[in-house]
Scaffold this motif. Structure first.
Motif: not given
Length: 149
Positions: A139-149
């Motif tokens: 979840i931490g990696i997805l939160a940081v890596a996702t540009p649109s949120i």
């Protein structure tokens, strides 16, 4: 209680009870006489008459009370999820997702340190810690890596 000793006088108030004969496997048949034409046979087992505690070597159906477990871990986790949701609404989805990741890390720590925290014990200790930790990292990696949120 020995049933052969229980003989009462016929015609006693409420009916008399007399022992007819001992039956098989610890049972005895009793005859209760009431008004003139009423005869009722009652079969009583010796187990029904023996209401004493089991001997020290026998098993009993009573299990010892379980110790009271603290609900503090689950309340802290639920509070952390609530704060993460509020953080996501106020500061953005990225901050809320990082908050959820932190809560999962706290769950992994609680599961590793505490004996059996209420609400966090699902599988074995090792599996729970690995799943809580890996989900937090994901979840931490997805939160940081996702540009649109």
């Amino acid at each position: 209680m020995d049933l052969s000793e229980m003989r009462t006088t016929p015609g006693a108030p409420g009916g008399a009870t007399t022992l007819l004969e001992p039956g098989p496997a610890g049972t005895a048949t009793l005859e209760r006489t009431g008004p003139a034409d009423l005869l009722t046979a009652i079969t009583t087992t010796s187990q029904e008459l023996d209401r004493s505690e089991p001997a020290s070597g026998e098993d009993s159906d009573v299990s010892p009370a379980e110790p009271q477990r603290s609900n503090l871990a689950i309340w802290l986790v639920l509070g952390g999820v609530g704060i993460s949701v509020l953080l996501g609404m106020v500061a953005g989805a990225r901050a809320g997702a990082i908050g959820i990741g932190v809560v999962l890390v706290v769950c992994a720590i609680f599961r590793a340190v505490l004996d059996s925290p209420v609400g966090l014990v699902i599988r074995s200790r090792t599996v729970d810690i690995i799943l809580y930790g890996s989900t937090a990292v994901l979840i931490g990696i997805l939160a940081v890596a996702t540009p649109s949120i």
